[in-house]
Design a protein around this motif. Structure first.
Motif, PDB file in Angstrom:
ATOM      1  N   LEU A 128      28.399  35.823  44.297  1.00 56.17           N
ATOM      2  CA  LEU A 128      29.420  36.771  43.839  1.00 56.17           C
ATOM      3  C   LEU A 128      30.401  36.079  42.905  1.00 56.17           C
ATOM      4  CD1 LEU A 128      30.091  39.727  44.457  1.00 56.17           C
ATOM      5  CD2 LEU A 128      31.705  38.926  46.169  1.00 56.17           C
ATOM      6  N   PHE A 129      30.821  34.870  43.299  1.00 56.05           N
ATOM      7  CA  PHE A 129      31.820  34.184  42.493  1.00 56.05           C
ATOM      8  C   PHE A 129      31.281  33.853  41.108  1.00 56.05           C
ATOM      9  CE2 PHE A 129      34.020  30.456  40.884  1.00 56.05           C
ATOM     10  CZ  PHE A 129      35.329  30.905  40.944  1.00 56.05           C
ATOM     11  N   ILE A 130      30.091  33.254  41.039  1.00 54.86           N
ATOM     12  CA  ILE A 130      29.590  32.905  39.685  1.00 54.86           C
ATOM     13  C   ILE A 130      29.336  34.160  38.876  1.00 54.86           C
ATOM     14  CG2 ILE A 130      28.297  31.025  38.615  1.00 54.86           C
ATOM     15  CD1 ILE A 130      26.564  30.752  40.860  1.00 54.86           C
ATOM     16  N   PHE A 131      28.774  35.173  39.518  1.00 64.25           N
ATOM     17  CA  PHE A 131      28.458  36.387  38.770  1.00 64.25           C
ATOM     18  C   PHE A 131      29.739  37.013  38.215  1.00 64.25           C
ATOM     19  CE2 PHE A 131      27.339  40.766  38.016  1.00 64.25           C
ATOM     20  CZ  PHE A 131      26.060  40.678  37.504  1.00 64.25           C
ATOM     21  N   LEU A 132      30.751  37.161  39.065  1.00 65.63           N
ATOM     22  CA  LEU A 132      31.995  37.805  38.612  1.00 65.63           C
ATOM     23  C   LEU A 132      32.708  36.935  37.584  1.00 65.63           C
ATOM     24  CD1 LEU A 132      33.468  39.371  41.848  1.00 65.63           C
ATOM     25  CD2 LEU A 132      32.352  40.506  39.930  1.00 65.63           C
TER      26      LEU A 132
END
Lengths: 239, 171
Positions: A83-87
């Motif tokens: 989630l963090f890298i994607f966002l």
């Protein structure tokens, strides 16, 4: 930015936005490339790429450990990391690449500058929280939490779920959308009266771009933090 | 601006599905490519470090044990050496005494032998002298009385004479 005509297409009876699909694919490829090229040649003594990746994993795990007990993190670690890298990459993408079709419809921008995207992730987090709650506490204890501290509280509990869903999704959307919109406005100002406005606007644009990059990172962090908070709330029985 | 979001005017729900599918796929790829190997590596490293700490502790203890053993061995060898030296001293003392005693005995024996020899010599010399005197006396006597005397006949007489002489001399 969504202030032009929106390019959409129909597939299997569903409406798709071209910009979202293309942007998400770009981010998808970027994420895969990032984890692929940093995870080659893993060794006990980490080298540059592995160092970065391990730092990132430690970072997202640290966010999750802030609210979820360490022994219950398990698969949430992977969720938080992805989630963090994607966002993060989604937030930054639109700041550097903003493409539009000849008819004015944008085709590549931050996927997170569209509420549909952010609310999808918000919904996904809350569904995961529900799932985690049920799988850990069982149906009875999980839904019993909505009746605490007293039965009438169920109204507030359900309302809270709804507001959590909206605020989690709309917070990141608002920041990224406004950032991109302001970039567009500053650029319009830059080209409005020739060279004079250009000189004023370009440093302003750069400053705002830098600030937006910072905000994008903060928002990705906040989103993961709040996700872990919502999940942790469902993992314990309220008194 | 957000007209497309108004319900009923073509809200693109399809994107949501696309994003969910995309995200799940991404999670799987991240898991296979990076998450699993990297977390495994991190776990391995943590294990290795804790093992190293444990083995270092063990080595330290072993070294301490070894030092203690060495010190004990050193002390025992020192006392052993002391015993050996003491034994050697005692032995030397005994041997010295033995040799001295032996030497004293030997000297005593030698002295006694020498005294015996001297006595023997003296006796022999005495006997010789007695015989010589006897012969001489007979010769003298035969010269004096001008006649042939048989030595054997007179011997007893002379012997008794000389005996008396010896006794006279001795006293």
């Amino acid at each position: 930015m969504n202030d032009g005509p929106v390019s959409t297409f129909q597939f299997l009876g569903l409406t798709f936005s071209t910009a979202n699909i293309v942007s998400a694919s770009v981010v998808f490829v970027l994420v895969v490339a990032l984890v692929y090229f940093t995870s080659r040649h893993l060794a006990m003594k980490p080298t540059s790429g592995q160092n970065f990746l391990e730092w990132l994993i430690d970072f997202t795990n640290g966010i999750l450990k802030g609210s979820i007990p360490a022994k219950e993190i398990g698969g949430f670690g992977l969720y938080g990391f992805t989630l963090f890298i994607f966002l993060f990459l989604s937030n930054e993408l639109g700041l550097f690449i903003n493409l539009a079709l000849p008819n004015g419809a944008t085709i590549v921008r931050s996927p997170t500058s569209d509420p549909v995207t952010t609310l999808t992730f918000s919904l996904m987090t809350l569904m995961l929280a529900q799932f985690a709650g049920v799988s850990k506490l069982g149906y009875k204890a999980h839904f019993g939490n909505y009746l605490k501290p007293f039965k009438v509280w169920i109204v507030i509990s359900i309302f809270e779920e709804f507001t959590n869903f909206l605020t989690l999704g709309l917070r990141i959307f608002g920041v990224i959308f406004s950032g991109e919109m302001l970039l567009g406005i500053i650029w319009k100002l830059a080209v409005s009266h020739g060279i004079a406005t250009m000189i004023v606007a370009v440093p302003l644009e750069m400053a705002w771009q830098g600030f937006s990059a910072f905000l994008g990172a903060i928002q990705a962090f906040v989103f993961v933090t709040l996700s872990s908070v919502y999940i942790s709330q469902k993992l314990e029985i309220e008194e | 601006m957000l007209s497309h979001l108004v319900i009923g005017s073509g809200l693109y729900f399809g994107d949501s599905i696309f994003y969910v599918v995309c995200f799940l796929l991404l999670m799987w790829i991240v898991k296979v490519l990076a998450w699993k190997p990297v977390t495994k590596m991190m776990q391995d490293r943590a294990d290795k470090i804790s093992n190293d700490i444990d083995s270092a502790e063990n080595s330290r203890n072993e070294a301490a044990d070894l030092v203690q053993k060495r010190q004990a061995a050193l002390a025992s060898s020192r006392s052993e050496a002391q015993t050996i030296v003491n034994d050697a001293k005692t032995n030397g003392q005994q041997q010295r005494e033995q040799i001295v005693t032996q030497a004293q005995t030997d000297a005593q024996t030698l002295k006694q032998n020498a005294q015996k020899d001297i006595e023997q010599e003296r006796q022999d010399a005495l006997v010789n002298a007695r015989n010589d005197v006897a012969d001489l006396s007979i010769e003298i006597a035969s010269k004096i009385i001008q006649r042939e005397l048989k030595a054997d006949d007179q011997k007893a007489l002379i012997d008794s004479y000389i005996e008396g002489l010896g006794k006279q001399h001795e006293s």
